[in-house]
Scaffold this active site. Structure first.
Site, PDB file in Angstrom:
ATOM      1  N   TRP A 127       0.862  -1.183   0.000  1.00 14.39           N
ATOM      2  CA  TRP A 127       0.000   0.000   0.000  1.00 14.39           C
ATOM      3  C   TRP A 127       0.903   1.240   0.000  1.00 14.39           C
ATOM      4  O   TRP A 127       1.775   1.353   0.877  1.00 14.39           O
ATOM      5  CB  TRP A 127      -0.879  -0.038   1.255  1.00 14.39           C
ATOM      6  CG  TRP A 127      -1.874   1.066   1.377  1.00 14.39           C
ATOM      7  CD1 TRP A 127      -2.722   1.521   0.401  1.00 14.39           C
ATOM      8  CD2 TRP A 127      -2.155   1.837   2.551  1.00 14.39           C
ATOM      9  NE1 TRP A 127      -3.503   2.532   0.901  1.00 14.39           N
ATOM     10  CE2 TRP A 127      -3.175   2.742   2.210  1.00 14.39           C
ATOM     11  CE3 TRP A 127      -1.645   1.852   3.853  1.00 14.39           C
ATOM     12  CZ2 TRP A 127      -3.712   3.659   3.127  1.00 14.39           C
ATOM     13  CZ3 TRP A 127      -2.159   2.750   4.764  1.00 14.39           C
ATOM     14  CH2 TRP A 127      -3.179   3.641   4.403  1.00 14.39           C
ATOM     15  N   ASP A 208      -0.808  -5.945   8.866  1.00 12.86           N
ATOM     16  CA  ASP A 208      -1.842  -4.959   8.571  1.00 12.86           C
ATOM     17  C   ASP A 208      -3.037  -5.747   8.045  1.00 12.86           C
ATOM     18  O   ASP A 208      -2.935  -6.412   7.013  1.00 12.86           O
ATOM     19  CB  ASP A 208      -1.315  -3.969   7.516  1.00 12.86           C
ATOM     20  CG  ASP A 208      -2.290  -2.836   7.254  1.00 12.86           C
ATOM     21  OD1 ASP A 208      -3.392  -2.838   7.834  1.00 12.86           O
ATOM     22  OD2 ASP A 208      -1.947  -1.937   6.455  1.00 12.86           O
ATOM     23  N   ALA A 210      -6.731  -5.088   6.942  1.00 12.54           N
ATOM     24  CA  ALA A 210      -7.702  -4.022   6.670  1.00 12.54           C
ATOM     25  C   ALA A 210      -8.941  -4.542   5.942  1.00 12.54           C
ATOM     26  O   ALA A 210      -9.881  -3.783   5.730  1.00 12.54           O
ATOM     27  CB  ALA A 210      -7.040  -2.920   5.845  1.00 12.54           C
ATOM     28  N   LYS A 243     -13.533  -0.994   6.155  1.00 12.26           N
ATOM     29  CA  LYS A 243     -14.107  -1.723   5.026  1.00 12.26           C
ATOM     30  C   LYS A 243     -15.158  -2.715   5.496  1.00 12.26           C
ATOM     31  O   LYS A 243     -16.259  -2.748   4.986  1.00 12.26           O
ATOM     32  CB  LYS A 243     -13.025  -2.485   4.252  1.00 12.26           C
ATOM     33  CG  LYS A 243     -11.697  -1.798   3.939  1.00 12.26           C
ATOM     34  CD  LYS A 243     -11.702  -0.465   3.440  1.00 12.26           C
ATOM     35  CE  LYS A 243     -10.554   0.191   2.778  1.00 12.26           C
ATOM     36  NZ  LYS A 243      -9.425   0.699   3.382  1.00 12.26           N
TER      37      LYS A 243
HETATM   38  C1  LMR Z   1      -6.942   2.170  -0.670  1.00 11.39           C
HETATM   39  O1  LMR Z   1      -5.888   1.523  -0.707  1.00 11.39           O
HETATM   40  O2  LMR Z   1      -7.488   2.597  -1.708  1.00 11.39           O
HETATM   41  C2  LMR Z   1      -7.615   2.421   0.641  1.00 11.39           C
HETATM   42  O3  LMR Z   1      -6.898   1.822   1.662  1.00 11.39           O
HETATM   43  C3  LMR Z   1      -7.909   3.844   0.871  1.00 11.39           C
HETATM   44  C4  LMR Z   1      -6.706   4.676   1.131  1.00 11.39           C
HETATM   45  O4  LMR Z   1      -6.731   5.390   2.138  1.00 11.39           O
HETATM   46  O5  LMR Z   1      -5.748   4.654   0.350  1.00 11.39           O
END
Ligand code: LMR
Length: 394
Positions: A127, A208, A210, A243
């Site tokens: 991410w 993590d 999520a 989520k």
């Molecule tokens: C994403 O990866 O799109 C989500 O986790 C939202 C974000 O805050 O980036």
């Protein structure tokens, strides 16, 4: 003085949201930010969340501060949702945080307090905000191989070889389920091998999680996290409720710190409270209270779990339909991986210029590394996306 500030690079996911909003084409398709959408393009409030909010509104008689770690009942409910019975509760310290990102941020800070030279091993890719926060905190990152551009699965041999370079005092950041951005995940025996490497090297895992409930179900999605947490002496876990409860803007998350033994738990708990106090004092309560209300009420919990299953199954259906449609339109099986991936995202595994062509020519918005939000699709847009993918030569 403030003129001395340096402009910061824009977040690529949030920048894409802006570009989408500004695109006047009514045929545009948003596969960018990770937000669940139903078939009509709405991000609905879950039934159990509405009911819980109503109950809170009717019964709450004060808005006075909770505690630095939030309401302990929230911590208890979430520890049990994520960890089940995997780790004795007296080894687990927990604190509410503003969203999963708040938990990630606090975890990194906790690591830095414990070892300022810690290296954080991050999946390549991960991410983007993991990298951005680590950079901001001045922490050292070491990428480990993860995604195989050929198979669109996990490059497991590469991953293991790279993780073996970690040592005691380092941290390995893992995605508990539904890897973001790729959608490619480890199987159970691969997780066992990761655990072996963690034990061999002495590196501490940070997980993590999520998207629990978005991949293979609530318990299946937590299985790897539980397995790792049960096997290692120490572990940090950042969990998000954005989520799976659909309460994105309520900013609801939990950071868990698992200590080697119950005696070491207090220091972790106090450190979590200290970090909350330094950064924002008391964590937000409304979302946490919604989650606690749902998880502690058998009927609400069952209704929430049912609706979450509907969401999960709808994403699985979209994955299969897109894979089938691409097979039909391209005449090849090369997109079969889309049905194998899990969670909200899949990485198509194509070049930034092809992603740009999808956007410029077809009004289809996905992140530049070719991550698409599967939940942004519906019956009407699947054939349009498939046609565009074939058209730009992916
Ligand atoms: C994403 O990866 O799109 C989500 O986790 C939202 C974000 O805050 O980036």
């Amino acid at each position: 003085m403030l003129e001395n500030l340096q402009a910061q690079p824009a977040d690529k996911i949030l920048m894409l949201m802006q570009m989408y909003r500004e695109d006047p084409r009514d045929t545009k398709i948003d596969l960018g930010v990770g937000v669940y959408k139903d078939a009509s393009g709405l991000t609905p409030i879950m039934r159990a969340v509405k009911t819980a909010e109503q109950r809170i509104w009717e019964s709450q008689d004060t808005k006075v501060y909770t505690g630095l770690i939030g309401d302990p009942a929230f911590g208890d409910a979430m520890v049990s949702l994520v960890l089940g019975e995997a780790v004795p509760r007296d080894r687990v310290a927990a604190a509410a945080t503003p969203g999963g990102t708040g938990a990630v941020r606090q975890a990194f800070e906790m690591i830095r307090m414990a070892n300022k030279d810690a290296r954080i091993f991050v999946s390549d890719p991960t991410w983007p905000n993991h990298l951005s926060i680590l950079k901001y905190l001045g922490m050292e990152m070491v990428p480990y191989r993860y995604f195989d551009d050929e198979t669109r699965g996990v490059n497991f041999d590469g991953m293991i070889a790279d993780l073996k370079q970690a040592k005691k005092g380092d941290v390995v950041l893992l995605h508990g389920c539904c890897h973001n951005p790729t959608g490619a995940n480890l199987n159970s025996s691969e997780w066992d091998q990761v655990i072996e490497v963690l034990l061999e090297t002495g590196a501490m895992p940070m997980i993590d999680i999520a998207y629990q409930g978005f991949g293979d179900g609530l318990d299946n999605d937590a299985a790897a996290t539980r397995k790792v947490a049960a096997a290692v002496p120490e572990c940090l876990i950042a969990a998000s409720c954005s989520k799976n409860f659909g309460i994105y803007r309520e900013r609801t998350g939990l950071l868990m710190a698992i200590a080697a033994d119950p005696g070491a738990r207090k220091l972790n708990q106090d450190t979590l409270a200290f970090l909350n106090r330094q950064n924002y004092s008391f964590p937000p309560d409304h979302g946490a209270r919604i989650v606690t209300t749902i998880l502690n009420d058998a009927d609400l919990r069952a209704d929430w779990a049912t609706e979450l299953e509907e969401v999960r199954n709808s994403m699985l259906g979209l994955r299969q339909q897109l894979a089938d449609e691409l097979q039909r339109q391209s005449g090849s099986n090369r997109f079969g991986f889309l049905a194998q991936h899990r969670g909200m995202f899949s990485r198509l595994g194509t070049t930034p210029d092809k992603v740009e062509a999808l956007r410029e020519k077809h009004g289809i918005y996905m992140v530049g590394d070719s991550r698409m939000n599967i939940a942004g699709l519906n019956q009407q847009t699947i054939p349009i996306l498939a046609k565009a993918i074939v058209d730009v030569g992916i």
